[in-house]
Motif scaffolding. Structure first.
Motif, PDB file in Angstrom:
ATOM      1  N   ARG A 180      -1.608   8.241  -5.720  1.00  0.00           N
ATOM      2  CA  ARG A 180      -1.825   8.906  -7.009  1.00  0.00           C
ATOM      3  C   ARG A 180      -2.980   8.261  -7.776  1.00  0.00           C
ATOM      4  O   ARG A 180      -3.806   8.957  -8.381  1.00  0.00           O
ATOM      5  CB  ARG A 180      -0.548   8.872  -7.852  1.00  0.00           C
ATOM      6  CG  ARG A 180       0.623   9.625  -7.259  1.00  0.00           C
ATOM      7  CD  ARG A 180       1.747   9.806  -8.283  1.00  0.00           C
ATOM      8  NE  ARG A 180       2.195   8.535  -8.852  1.00  0.00           N
ATOM      9  CZ  ARG A 180       3.166   7.783  -8.332  1.00  0.00           C
ATOM     10  NH1 ARG A 180       3.795   8.189  -7.226  1.00  0.00           N
ATOM     11  NH2 ARG A 180       3.531   6.648  -8.911  1.00  0.00           N
ATOM     12  N   LEU A 181      -3.052   6.933  -7.755  1.00  0.00           N
ATOM     13  CA  LEU A 181      -4.126   6.246  -8.475  1.00  0.00           C
ATOM     14  C   LEU A 181      -5.489   6.516  -7.850  1.00  0.00           C
ATOM     15  O   LEU A 181      -6.491   6.653  -8.557  1.00  0.00           O
ATOM     16  CB  LEU A 181      -3.845   4.748  -8.518  1.00  0.00           C
ATOM     17  CG  LEU A 181      -2.671   4.326  -9.413  1.00  0.00           C
ATOM     18  CD1 LEU A 181      -2.389   2.830  -9.259  1.00  0.00           C
ATOM     19  CD2 LEU A 181      -2.948   4.654 -10.879  1.00  0.00           C
ATOM     20  N   LEU A 182      -5.526   6.600  -6.535  1.00  0.00           N
ATOM     21  CA  LEU A 182      -6.782   6.975  -5.877  1.00  0.00           C
ATOM     22  C   LEU A 182      -7.224   8.363  -6.322  1.00  0.00           C
ATOM     23  O   LEU A 182      -8.417   8.606  -6.569  1.00  0.00           O
ATOM     24  CB  LEU A 182      -6.619   6.929  -4.357  1.00  0.00           C
ATOM     25  CG  LEU A 182      -6.529   5.536  -3.726  1.00  0.00           C
ATOM     26  CD1 LEU A 182      -6.137   5.644  -2.256  1.00  0.00           C
ATOM     27  CD2 LEU A 182      -7.849   4.786  -3.861  1.00  0.00           C
ATOM     28  N   ALA A 183      -6.261   9.277  -6.444  1.00  0.00           N
ATOM     29  CA  ALA A 183      -6.569  10.635  -6.890  1.00  0.00           C
ATOM     30  C   ALA A 183      -7.070  10.645  -8.341  1.00  0.00           C
ATOM     31  O   ALA A 183      -7.845  11.525  -8.723  1.00  0.00           O
ATOM     32  CB  ALA A 183      -5.336  11.523  -6.761  1.00  0.00           C
ATOM     33  N   LEU A 184      -6.635   9.647  -9.128  1.00  0.00           N
ATOM     34  CA  LEU A 184      -7.087   9.544 -10.519  1.00  0.00           C
ATOM     35  C   LEU A 184      -8.454   8.877 -10.637  1.00  0.00           C
ATOM     36  O   LEU A 184      -9.001   8.776 -11.732  1.00  0.00           O
ATOM     37  CB  LEU A 184      -6.062   8.757 -11.341  1.00  0.00           C
ATOM     38  CG  LEU A 184      -4.731   9.446 -11.637  1.00  0.00           C
ATOM     39  CD1 LEU A 184      -3.772   8.486 -12.312  1.00  0.00           C
ATOM     40  CD2 LEU A 184      -4.951  10.680 -12.507  1.00  0.00           C
ATOM     41  N   GLY A 185      -8.975   8.386  -9.510  1.00  0.00           N
ATOM     42  CA  GLY A 185     -10.302   7.788  -9.522  1.00  0.00           C
ATOM     43  C   GLY A 185     -10.329   6.280  -9.427  1.00  0.00           C
ATOM     44  O   GLY A 185     -11.409   5.677  -9.492  1.00  0.00           O
ATOM     45  N   ALA A 186      -9.183   5.636  -9.284  1.00  0.00           N
ATOM     46  CA  ALA A 186      -9.164   4.187  -9.111  1.00  0.00           C
ATOM     47  C   ALA A 186      -9.719   3.825  -7.742  1.00  0.00           C
ATOM     48  O   ALA A 186      -9.558   4.572  -6.775  1.00  0.00           O
ATOM     49  CB  ALA A 186      -7.745   3.658  -9.261  1.00  0.00           C
ATOM     50  N   THR A 187     -10.362   2.671  -7.655  1.00  0.00           N
ATOM     51  CA  THR A 187     -10.899   2.225  -6.373  1.00  0.00           C
ATOM     52  C   THR A 187      -9.866   1.368  -5.650  1.00  0.00           C
ATOM     53  O   THR A 187      -8.909   0.854  -6.257  1.00  0.00           O
ATOM     54  CB  THR A 187     -12.174   1.390  -6.574  1.00  0.00           C
ATOM     55  OG1 THR A 187     -11.834   0.154  -7.224  1.00  0.00           O
ATOM     56  CG2 THR A 187     -13.198   2.154  -7.416  1.00  0.00           C
ATOM     57  N   ALA A 188     -10.086   1.186  -4.357  1.00  0.00           N
ATOM     58  CA  ALA A 188      -9.172   0.356  -3.577  1.00  0.00           C
ATOM     59  C   ALA A 188      -9.167  -1.083  -4.093  1.00  0.00           C
ATOM     60  O   ALA A 188      -8.110  -1.735  -4.134  1.00  0.00           O
ATOM     61  CB  ALA A 188      -9.563   0.396  -2.099  1.00  0.00           C
ATOM     62  N   ASP A 189     -10.330  -1.592  -4.493  1.00  0.00           N
ATOM     63  CA  ASP A 189     -10.396  -2.953  -5.023  1.00  0.00           C
ATOM     64  C   ASP A 189      -9.612  -3.080  -6.318  1.00  0.00           C
ATOM     65  O   ASP A 189      -8.944  -4.100  -6.558  1.00  0.00           O
ATOM     66  CB  ASP A 189     -11.849  -3.365  -5.261  1.00  0.00           C
ATOM     67  CG  ASP A 189     -12.598  -3.660  -3.969  1.00  0.00           C
ATOM     68  OD1 ASP A 189     -11.930  -3.846  -2.928  1.00  0.00           O
ATOM     69  OD2 ASP A 189     -13.838  -3.697  -3.999  1.00  0.00           O
ATOM     70  N   GLN A 190      -9.709  -2.077  -7.170  1.00  0.00           N
ATOM     71  CA  GLN A 190      -8.928  -2.103  -8.404  1.00  0.00           C
ATOM     72  C   GLN A 190      -7.431  -2.116  -8.100  1.00  0.00           C
ATOM     73  O   GLN A 190      -6.676  -2.927  -8.648  1.00  0.00           O
ATOM     74  CB  GLN A 190      -9.252  -0.877  -9.265  1.00  0.00           C
ATOM     75  CG  GLN A 190     -10.558  -0.934 -10.019  1.00  0.00           C
ATOM     76  CD  GLN A 190     -10.758   0.290 -10.882  1.00  0.00           C
ATOM     77  OE1 GLN A 190     -10.584   1.429 -10.429  1.00  0.00           O
ATOM     78  NE2 GLN A 190     -11.111   0.080 -12.142  1.00  0.00           N
ATOM     79  N   ILE A 191      -7.007  -1.231  -7.228  1.00  0.00           N
ATOM     80  CA  ILE A 191      -5.583  -1.094  -6.921  1.00  0.00           C
ATOM     81  C   ILE A 191      -5.024  -2.371  -6.308  1.00  0.00           C
ATOM     82  O   ILE A 191      -3.868  -2.730  -6.523  1.00  0.00           O
ATOM     83  CB  ILE A 191      -5.360   0.125  -6.005  1.00  0.00           C
ATOM     84  CG1 ILE A 191      -5.683   1.413  -6.777  1.00  0.00           C
ATOM     85  CG2 ILE A 191      -3.933   0.167  -5.471  1.00  0.00           C
ATOM     86  CD1 ILE A 191      -5.729   2.654  -5.924  1.00  0.00           C
ATOM     87  N   ALA A 192      -5.870  -3.078  -5.561  1.00  0.00           N
ATOM     88  CA  ALA A 192      -5.428  -4.332  -4.940  1.00  0.00           C
ATOM     89  C   ALA A 192      -5.054  -5.379  -5.980  1.00  0.00           C
ATOM     90  O   ALA A 192      -4.363  -6.352  -5.664  1.00  0.00           O
ATOM     91  CB  ALA A 192      -6.524  -4.867  -4.022  1.00  0.00           C
ATOM     92  N   ARG A 193      -5.479  -5.197  -7.221  1.00  0.00           N
ATOM     93  CA  ARG A 193      -5.149  -6.146  -8.287  1.00  0.00           C
ATOM     94  C   ARG A 193      -3.732  -5.949  -8.821  1.00  0.00           C
ATOM     95  O   ARG A 193      -3.232  -6.809  -9.555  1.00  0.00           O
ATOM     96  CB  ARG A 193      -6.137  -6.005  -9.446  1.00  0.00           C
ATOM     97  CG  ARG A 193      -7.574  -6.397  -9.111  1.00  0.00           C
ATOM     98  CD  ARG A 193      -8.423  -6.413 -10.381  1.00  0.00           C
ATOM     99  NE  ARG A 193      -7.847  -7.326 -11.361  1.00  0.00           N
ATOM    100  CZ  ARG A 193      -7.447  -6.957 -12.576  1.00  0.00           C
ATOM    101  NH1 ARG A 193      -7.544  -5.695 -12.953  1.00  0.00           N
ATOM    102  NH2 ARG A 193      -6.941  -7.852 -13.407  1.00  0.00           N
ATOM    103  N   ILE A 194      -3.099  -4.855  -8.491  1.00  0.00           N
ATOM    104  CA  ILE A 194      -1.763  -4.582  -9.021  1.00  0.00           C
ATOM    105  C   ILE A 194      -0.733  -5.450  -8.299  1.00  0.00           C
ATOM    106  O   ILE A 194      -0.687  -5.484  -7.070  1.00  0.00           O
ATOM    107  CB  ILE A 194      -1.396  -3.095  -8.853  1.00  0.00           C
ATOM    108  CG1 ILE A 194      -2.389  -2.209  -9.609  1.00  0.00           C
ATOM    109  CG2 ILE A 194       0.021  -2.835  -9.367  1.00  0.00           C
ATOM    110  CD1 ILE A 194      -2.170  -0.717  -9.376  1.00  0.00           C
ATOM    111  N   HIS A 195       0.087  -6.132  -9.061  1.00  0.00           N
ATOM    112  CA  HIS A 195       1.203  -6.890  -8.505  1.00  0.00           C
ATOM    113  C   HIS A 195       2.375  -5.929  -8.352  1.00  0.00           C
ATOM    114  O   HIS A 195       3.008  -5.539  -9.342  1.00  0.00           O
ATOM    115  CB  HIS A 195       1.579  -8.047  -9.414  1.00  0.00           C
ATOM    116  CG  HIS A 195       0.495  -9.079  -9.546  1.00  0.00           C
ATOM    117  ND1 HIS A 195       0.377 -10.160  -8.697  1.00  0.00           N
ATOM    118  CD2 HIS A 195      -0.530  -9.184 -10.429  1.00  0.00           C
ATOM    119  CE1 HIS A 195      -0.660 -10.891  -9.051  1.00  0.00           C
ATOM    120  NE2 HIS A 195      -1.229 -10.321 -10.097  1.00  0.00           N
TER     121      HIS A 195
END
Length: 234
Positions: A180-195
């Motif tokens: 879902r976050l990728l579909a919202l435009g988040a990058t893989a590097d950004q998402i990797a920051r989520i705990h």
């Protein structure tokens, strides 16, 4: 203090950005170093430490003595979800020195009776963030388990480079969240920051124990800013 340096420092404080006033005690000259500015050598290492700790003091570097006056915004914790974990987390975080805000549009949960003396917003995150956007000195804990409420806040936190971003849920749940976050435009590097799953791996089971794990991970994330270190998620 040089008037220009004072003006610059006040502007950084108003914008909730960290800055250090570096004064050469030998000649009295001073300059402003913003977080992220590159400073080489022993002085750079001392400045980086001051940004992590918030401690001011004198240091010896390059054969000179400098005084580092650190000005860091007070870190805050924003919790998405007025749930049992939040009820335990909010008072703990306040004791640790983190101002807390709770955001949850579900008015049955977001009540002053359940969260006394806590800044509470019974609104959708997107409405609150128009008035009070995230910044790099904000920690976000998304614990509603409801994508309609959590996802917007998570994307906003990643875009604002919040120093901590955590989200409740299993690894299977997080895999769907990633899509879902990728579909919202988040990058893989950004998402990797989520705990995610959220909190340090201490075997937490009850809401209060999970709150302890989340707060510990938040503190670790704040104190390790600028280091190539990431707290283990649980």
């Amino acid at each position: 203090m040089d008037p220009y340096a004072l003006k610059t420092l006040n502007a950084e404080r108003r914008a909730r950005r960290a800055a250090i006033l570096v004064t050469d005690l030998g000649d009295g000259r001073d300059r402003i170093v913003r977080e992220g500015d590159q400073v080489a050598g022993d002085l750079g290492a001392a400045i980086a430490k001051a940004f992590r700790t918030g401690n001011s003091g004198s240091v010896e570097a390059e054969g000179r003595t400098f005084f580092l006056n650190a000005h860091l915004p007070r870190p805050r914790l924003v919790v998405i979800g007025a749930v049992h974990i939040s009820q335990a987390l909010a008072p703990m975080a306040k004791i640790a020195g983190y101002p807390v805000e709770i955001i949850d549009p579900r008015t049955a949960f977001a009540t002053p009776e359940r969260f006394p003396d806590i800044a509470l917003h019974a609104e959708w995150p997107e409405d609150v963030l128009k008035r009070q956007p995230f910044d790099s000195y904000t920690a976000l804990a998304a614990v509603t388990h409801d994508p309609k409420i959590d996802d917007f806040a998570l994307k906003a936190a990643l875009d604002a480079n919040c120093f901590y971003v955590g989200a409740l849920g299993s690894r299977k749940t997080h895999a769907k969240r990633v899509e879902r976050l990728l579909a919202l435009g988040a990058t893989a590097d950004q998402i990797a920051r989520i705990h995610a799953p959220i909190g340090l791996d201490i075997g937490a089971a009850s809401p209060a124990e999970i709150a302890v794990a989340v707060l510990a991970q938040t503190i670790h994330a704040f104190r390790s800013r600028g280091l190539d270190v990431k707290g283990a998620a649980a």
